[in-house]
Structure formats: C-alpha cells, structure tokens
Design a protein around this motif. Structure first.
Motif, PDB file in Angstrom:
ATOM      1  N   SER A  96      -5.405   1.199  -6.269  1.00 18.30           N
ATOM      2  CA  SER A  96      -6.057   1.733  -5.059  1.00 18.30           C
ATOM      3  C   SER A  96      -5.570   3.142  -4.761  1.00 18.30           C
ATOM      4  O   SER A  96      -6.371   4.044  -4.441  1.00 18.30           O
ATOM      5  CB  SER A  96      -5.749   0.824  -3.862  1.00 18.30           C
ATOM      6  N   ALA A 132      -0.523   1.236   3.277  1.00 16.55           N
ATOM      7  CA  ALA A 132      -1.158   0.017   3.767  1.00 16.55           C
ATOM      8  C   ALA A 132      -2.457   0.357   4.482  1.00 16.55           C
ATOM      9  O   ALA A 132      -2.533   1.332   5.221  1.00 16.55           O
ATOM     10  CB  ALA A 132      -0.213  -0.724   4.712  1.00 16.55           C
ATOM     11  N   ARG A 160      -2.503  -2.419  -5.875  1.00 10.07           N
ATOM     12  CA  ARG A 160      -2.229  -1.383  -4.873  1.00 10.07           C
ATOM     13  C   ARG A 160      -1.991  -0.022  -5.524  1.00 10.07           C
ATOM     14  O   ARG A 160      -2.387   1.024  -4.962  1.00 10.07           O
ATOM     15  CB  ARG A 160      -1.069  -1.825  -4.002  1.00 10.07           C
ATOM     16  N   TYR A 165       0.879   4.330  -2.465  1.00 12.97           N
ATOM     17  CA  TYR A 165      -0.034   3.461  -1.728  1.00 12.97           C
ATOM     18  C   TYR A 165       0.361   3.384  -0.252  1.00 12.97           C
ATOM     19  O   TYR A 165       1.536   3.267   0.093  1.00 12.97           O
ATOM     20  CB  TYR A 165      -0.015   2.059  -2.346  1.00 12.97           C
ATOM     21  N   SER A 197      -8.916  -1.502  -1.783  1.00  5.21           N
ATOM     22  CA  SER A 197      -8.761  -1.647  -3.238  1.00  5.21           C
ATOM     23  C   SER A 197     -10.009  -1.150  -3.946  1.00  5.21           C
ATOM     24  O   SER A 197     -11.114  -1.291  -3.449  1.00  5.21           O
ATOM     25  CB  SER A 197      -8.502  -3.123  -3.587  1.00  5.21           C
ATOM     26  N   GLU A 222      -0.319  -7.922  -7.437  1.00  8.24           N
ATOM     27  CA  GLU A 222      -0.370  -7.190  -6.159  1.00  8.24           C
ATOM     28  C   GLU A 222      -0.001  -5.737  -6.366  1.00  8.24           C
ATOM     29  O   GLU A 222      -0.666  -4.818  -5.858  1.00  8.24           O
ATOM     30  CB  GLU A 222       0.605  -7.810  -5.154  1.00  8.24           C
ATOM     31  N   SER A 267       2.757   2.157  -6.488  1.00  2.61           N
ATOM     32  CA  SER A 267       3.131   1.088  -5.556  1.00  2.61           C
ATOM     33  C   SER A 267       4.593   0.755  -5.793  1.00  2.61           C
ATOM     34  O   SER A 267       5.133   1.007  -6.878  1.00  2.61           O
ATOM     35  CB  SER A 267       2.257  -0.153  -5.756  1.00  2.61           C
ATOM     36  N   HIS A 275       5.492  -3.097  -1.385  1.00  4.34           N
ATOM     37  CA  HIS A 275       4.052  -3.349  -1.430  1.00  4.34           C
ATOM     38  C   HIS A 275       3.673  -4.682  -2.081  1.00  4.34           C
ATOM     39  O   HIS A 275       2.493  -4.984  -2.211  1.00  4.34           O
ATOM     40  CB  HIS A 275       3.347  -2.209  -2.175  1.00  4.34           C
TER      41      HIS A 275
END
Length: 389
Positions: free
Chosen positions: A364, A382, A361, A380, A386, A357, A346, A351
C-alpha cells in the motif's frame, strides 16, 4: 572349538558380506569400491572353503597352499576398492606386482617343500604391508566420510597387519593357537568390512541429504536472480525472523516495484530485461547485510526485509541506499538503462506481526509512492487503502 566350526564361521561371514557388497554395487552411481570388495571377499571365501574341505585330511599342506594362493589375491582387490572408493589417483599396478611376488613365493616354497614357517613368512609379510597401506589410506582420508567408519577401517587393518606378522611365529611356538588365530583374524576382518560397508552407507546418506538440501534450496530460490522467492517468504519467513531478530528490535519490510522496466523489456527484449533484473538482484544483495532477506516476488517486484533495526528511523536510511542503487544506470552489452524504484515500507511489529499483513501494508505504501510521482520511498501510515482493496 573345532576346526569345522571355526572355518564355517569364517566362510559364512565372508559369504554374507560378499552378498552385501554385490547388492550395493548394483545401485546407481555407487562407488566402484563395492564391486572390488565383493571380489576380495570372494577370494577370502574360496580360501576358507579350501581349509574347511581339505583340513580333515591328514595332509594339511595342500589346504594351506590353496588358502595362501587365495588369501594373497584378496589384498590387491581390497586396496584397489579402497582407492576407487576414495577417488585416489594411485598406481594400482604395484598392488598386483606385490601380489604376484607373494604368489611366486608361495609356489616356490611349496615346490621346495620348505618348512611351514618359511612358506608363510614371505606372503604374510606382503599381506601385512598391504594392510598397513590400507590402514594409512583409510586414516589419512577418514574425513571424506562422516563419522568414524574409516577410522575403524584403519584401526582394524592395522591390527590385522600385526596379526599377519606375528601369527606364524606364535603358531610355530604354540601349534594349538592355530585355531584361535583364525577366530581372531576372522573377527578383525568382520570389523574391517563392516566399517567399509558403513562408509558406503554413510556416503549414500550424505548424498541424499545434500540432494535434499539442494532441492529444498532450489524450491525456495528464484531461478533467474538467485534471490529467495515467494514460496520462501510464505514458508520460512517466520522462522527466519525468529532467528534474525532480537527482543525490542524492529524489522522493516521494503516492497520494491521497479519503474520504467516494461519499456526496457518491450524495446530491448526479454534477454536484456533478464540481465537488468540480475543486476538489480546483485545490487540488492550487495547493499544489504547477511541477516537481511532479499526476494523476488514478481516480474519486476522485489522484497527486502531489513532485520535487527534499533529504531524505525533506520528504515529511511536503508530505503535511501537501496533507491540510490536502483536508480543508478545499468550497463548491458554496452548500452545503459535507467530505472526508477517505488519503495513502500512497513515495520514489524508496529504495522503487523504476520508476513501477509506486513507485505500488504508495504504494498500500500509503495502505491502511494507511485501516485506521488514514482521513484521514492515512504513508510506505511495507518488509514491508507491497500492496493488490493
């Protein structure tokens, strides 16, 4: 100013500092210097008490004799304390040999009923030599103690040495200066021992600061790998980010999960697994910059924060370099172990602007790599779900 006031001032100063050094010498892990300086002050105090109690009599010779005996003994204790405080490997027996010579001089000149100048010449010279040596030691090793404490000790000791050398001759020429000489000498001793007391306290302070820094460092380090830990990431990340990043630059958060680590732990044992993790940590540190941050946040999970990136595409190059290092075989006790690594990335501030945060991300993105076959890296996008959702 009367003799009584002069010597009351003198032995009061010595008594107060004697109590200070005795108190400090009882502290745990205190340098032995404090105890020796307490002894030196005890002899100086006895000398001053002798003058105070005996000078009112018409015969000053016994008072001067007893004072000289005690004041000579002060100096080897002073020097021994300085040597012990600075942890110097000195032949301390020579301090006592010199003191014995001075004491012998005092005794022989007393028995021979020598003149006051002759009686004082020998022991004042040895006292001055003691003080010059103390001044040299304090000045030469002044950097062992923060601040100016030992520089002040050196200066006061040097001036005291001059005082001891010239005072007998000044008194011989101007007997009324006897009283002023004691006031000056006591003031210099006050400065000398005040600076030694300050040196002890400064060493205490440095020890406390170092211990606090060590404890703080341990609190933010992973004990196995030596990398930063999750607490560091949560507590100091924003501050580190502020220091490491310039305006208009990008920061990349790489969330790394090792592939195939569990079978190594299960089959070869936790000791081998720990060595594998140490090697992984070493490779991460070796192949990142000093401005980057490496942390272990779980059993086989790591985070690398790449700072000062000029554009997002640089993150791909860093990820490839890290993946190459993590997939290279690791040798432990002659056996080779192969790992993989799933790396999610990220970008700050694209991000997110908060660590939570960015980690979420990157996590994820890392799971996307795992779903696609492991051992790879991806930034990452959008809309990804997650792993914790």
């Amino acid at each position: 100013m009367s003799y009584e006031i002069v010597h009351t001032f003198g032995f009061t100063v010595y008594f107060v500092f004697l109590l200070f050094f005795l108190w400090i010498s009882r502290f745990a892990k205190t340098s032995a210097g404090a105890g020796w300086w307490a002894c030196s002050l005890a002899f100086a105090l006895c000398g001053r008490l002798a003058l105070f109690l005996m000078l009112p009599s018409s015969n000053v010779h016994p008072a001067a004799f007893i004072y000289a005996i005690f004041i000579v003994l002060e100096k080897p204790f002073l020097l021994t304390g300085l040597a012990r405080f600075l942890n110097l490997d000195l032949r301390e027996r020579w301090f006592w040999v010199a003191a014995a010579v001075a004491e012998l001089w005092v005794l022989l000149t007393w028995m021979a009923d020598a003149t006051p100048l002759m009686r004082s010449a020998g022991y004042t010279l040895i006292n001055a030599c003691f003080l010059v040596y103390a001044a040299w030691l304090a000045y030469h090793h002044r950097h062992q103690i923060p601040g100016w404490a030992l520089t002040v000790t050196a200066s006061a000791s040097a001036v005291l040495a001059v005082h001891w050398l010239v005072a007998p001759y000044i008194i011989e020429l101007q007997p009324s200066w006897f009283r002023n000489g004691f006031v000056l000498g006591t003031s210099l001793v006050l400065i000398q021992y005040s600076s030694l007391l300050a040196a002890i306290l400064l060493r205490f302070q440095k020890r406390l600061v170092d211990a606090e820094a060590k404890a703080l460092g341990l609190a933010f380090l992973d004990p196995l790998t030596g990398l930063k830990n999750k607490r560091y990431m949560e507590t100091l990340f924003d501050h580190a980010l502020l220091l490491a990043t310039r305006p208009h630059q990008v920061v990349a958060v790489f969330y790394i999960d090792l592939d195939n680590f569990k079978p190594i732990n299960d089959n070869a044992g936790h000791a081998v697994g720990d060595e594998v993790l140490k090697t992984v940590a070493s490779r991460l540190q070796t192949h990142t910059r000093s401005t980057d941050i490496c942390a272990r946040v779980g059993g086989d999970e790591f985070i690398v924060i790449g700072t000062q990136l000029e554009n997002p595409d640089q993150a791909y190059g860093i990820a490839k370099k890290l993946l190459d290092q993590l997939t290279a075989e690791i040798d432990v006790s002659g056996a080779n172990y192969a790992l993989g690594a799933s790396i999610g990335i990220s970008l700050y501030p694209i991000h997110g602007t908060k660590l939570a945060e960015l980690i979420d991300r990157a996590d994820s993105a890392m799971y996307q790599v795992k779903r696609n076959g492991k051992s790879g890296y991806v930034i990452y996008q959008a809309g990804e779900k997650s792993a914790n959702s």
